[in-house]
Design a protein around this motif. Structure first.
Motif, PDB file in Angstrom:
ATOM      1  N   VAL A 189       0.812  -1.219   0.000  1.00  0.00           N
ATOM      2  CA  VAL A 189       0.000   0.000   0.000  1.00  0.00           C
ATOM      3  C   VAL A 189       0.843   1.266   0.000  1.00  0.00           C
ATOM      4  N   SER A 190       2.133   1.134   0.373  1.00  0.00           N
ATOM      5  CA  SER A 190       2.980   2.325   0.442  1.00  0.00           C
ATOM      6  C   SER A 190       4.424   1.902   0.662  1.00  0.00           C
ATOM      7  N   ARG A 203      -3.819   5.544   2.373  1.00  0.00           N
ATOM      8  CA  ARG A 203      -3.424   4.782   1.191  1.00  0.00           C
ATOM      9  C   ARG A 203      -4.562   3.815   0.865  1.00  0.00           C
ATOM     10  N   ARG A 204      -4.456   3.093  -0.245  1.00  0.00           N
ATOM     11  CA  ARG A 204      -5.505   2.157  -0.631  1.00  0.00           C
ATOM     12  C   ARG A 204      -4.981   0.734  -0.715  1.00  0.00           C
ATOM     13  N   ALA A 205      -5.787  -0.177  -0.175  1.00  0.00           N
ATOM     14  CA  ALA A 205      -5.531  -1.605  -0.334  1.00  0.00           C
ATOM     15  C   ALA A 205      -6.644  -2.125  -1.229  1.00  0.00           C
ATOM     16  N   GLU A 285       2.926  -3.466   3.700  1.00  0.00           N
ATOM     17  CA  GLU A 285       1.896  -4.346   3.170  1.00  0.00           C
ATOM     18  C   GLU A 285       0.827  -4.610   4.230  1.00  0.00           C
TER      19      GLU A 285
END
Length: 289
Positions: A189-190, A203-205, A285
């Motif tokens: 995610v980052s 952030r996006r998962a 993650e």
């Protein structure tokens, strides 16, 4: 027809005048934050109102069973039923107070249903109070009739309460549904380097927004949508620092500890879901719990 009636009730804006006045009154009377947190059930981890409701509901249902038993065959049932109705009537007040505080933070459509739910229950309690008076005066048959009438009306109120919770989502965690949409496998995610120290970042998962909070090499991840009404926590203010840092929802002020998702202040009563996190080769993650 019943569903159509409920749908019309949800849209009955004629109730909004009374609803707004009652909401303002509840907010004024129950203003201290600690008291509101207590009544919301913030300390409990889920709403307090459904817990308190078990006292009158259990007492009234038990009294109904005893009222159906012939006194000549089972001696003492009348006295026991009277005691149960007295206990149930006394137990209404704390449940109602907690319910009104929860209700005061709902949207207009849900407040309409909640208002009728409360009025229906008030009628039921009035019938039970009349039953108690009749029984204490020796009018057992009248007391039974009033009690069964109260139980019938309370059943209608319970139906509205169930609709409010299960169909309209009052009191449920609006963040919990986001968990099922997360990828089951570990998903990047980052990068660790791009996360600010001691400040949350969104952030996006997959399609789910996630709130990340970094302290050195340790990162915690929360569902970004507030459990109370799905407000954007990523747009909220941060209070405190380090392991005690909290994010405040910009919509209704629910406050969650970033280190573990613990709800610190309501109106939310549910903790914010925490996600498994790992850092591998500089990448952050997350996955579904």
């Amino acid at each position: 027809m019943l569903r159509q009636a409920i749908s019309r009730l949800e849209q009955a804006d004629a109730l909004d005048g009374a609803s707004d006045k009652i909401q303002a009154a509840v907010t004024t009377v129950v203003r201290p934050r600690r008291l509101r947190d207590l009544l919301h059930g913030t300390w409990l981890g889920h709403p307090l109102h459904p817990v308190l409701v078990q006292v009158p509901v259990g007492a009234f249902m038990s009294a109904a069973v005893l009222d159906l038993l012939p006194e000549r065959l089972v001696p003492g049932t009348q006295k026991a039923a009277t005691a149960l109705i007295a206990a149930g009537t006394a137990g209404v007040a704390p449940a109602a107070i907690a319910g009104w505080v929860d209700w005061s933070d709902l949207t207009k459509d849900r407040r309409r249903v909640g208002l009728v739910h409360a009025v229906t229950n008030a009628i039921a309690v009035g019938l039970y109070a009349g039953s108690l008076v009749a029984r204490l005066r020796g009018r057992q048959q009248q007391g039974k009739v009033l009690a069964f009438a109260g139980l019938s009306v309370a059943g209608a109120g319970a139906y509205l309460g169930g609709h409010l919770s299960y169909a309209q989502g009052a009191g449920i965690s609006h963040a919990a549904t986001e968990v099922s949409r997360l990828p089951e496998e570990w998903t990047e995610v980052s990068s660790l380097a791009s996360l600010p120290e001691g400040k949350p970042a969104v952030r996006r998962a997959g399609e789910v927004p996630v709130l990340l909070y970094r302290q050195g090499d340790r990162v915690t991840a929360l569902i970004e949508r507030c459990s109370h009404e799905a407000g954007p926590l990523g747009e909220g203010d941060v209070v405190g620092s380090g392991s005690d840092a909290c994010v405040v929802c910009p919509w209704h002020g629910s406050t969650f500890r970033l280190a573990d998702g613990l709800v610190v202040h309501g109106p939310a009563a549910n903790d914010q879901p925490v996600l498994p996190v790992r850092v591998r080769e500089g990448s952050v993650e997350v996955r579904r719990p």
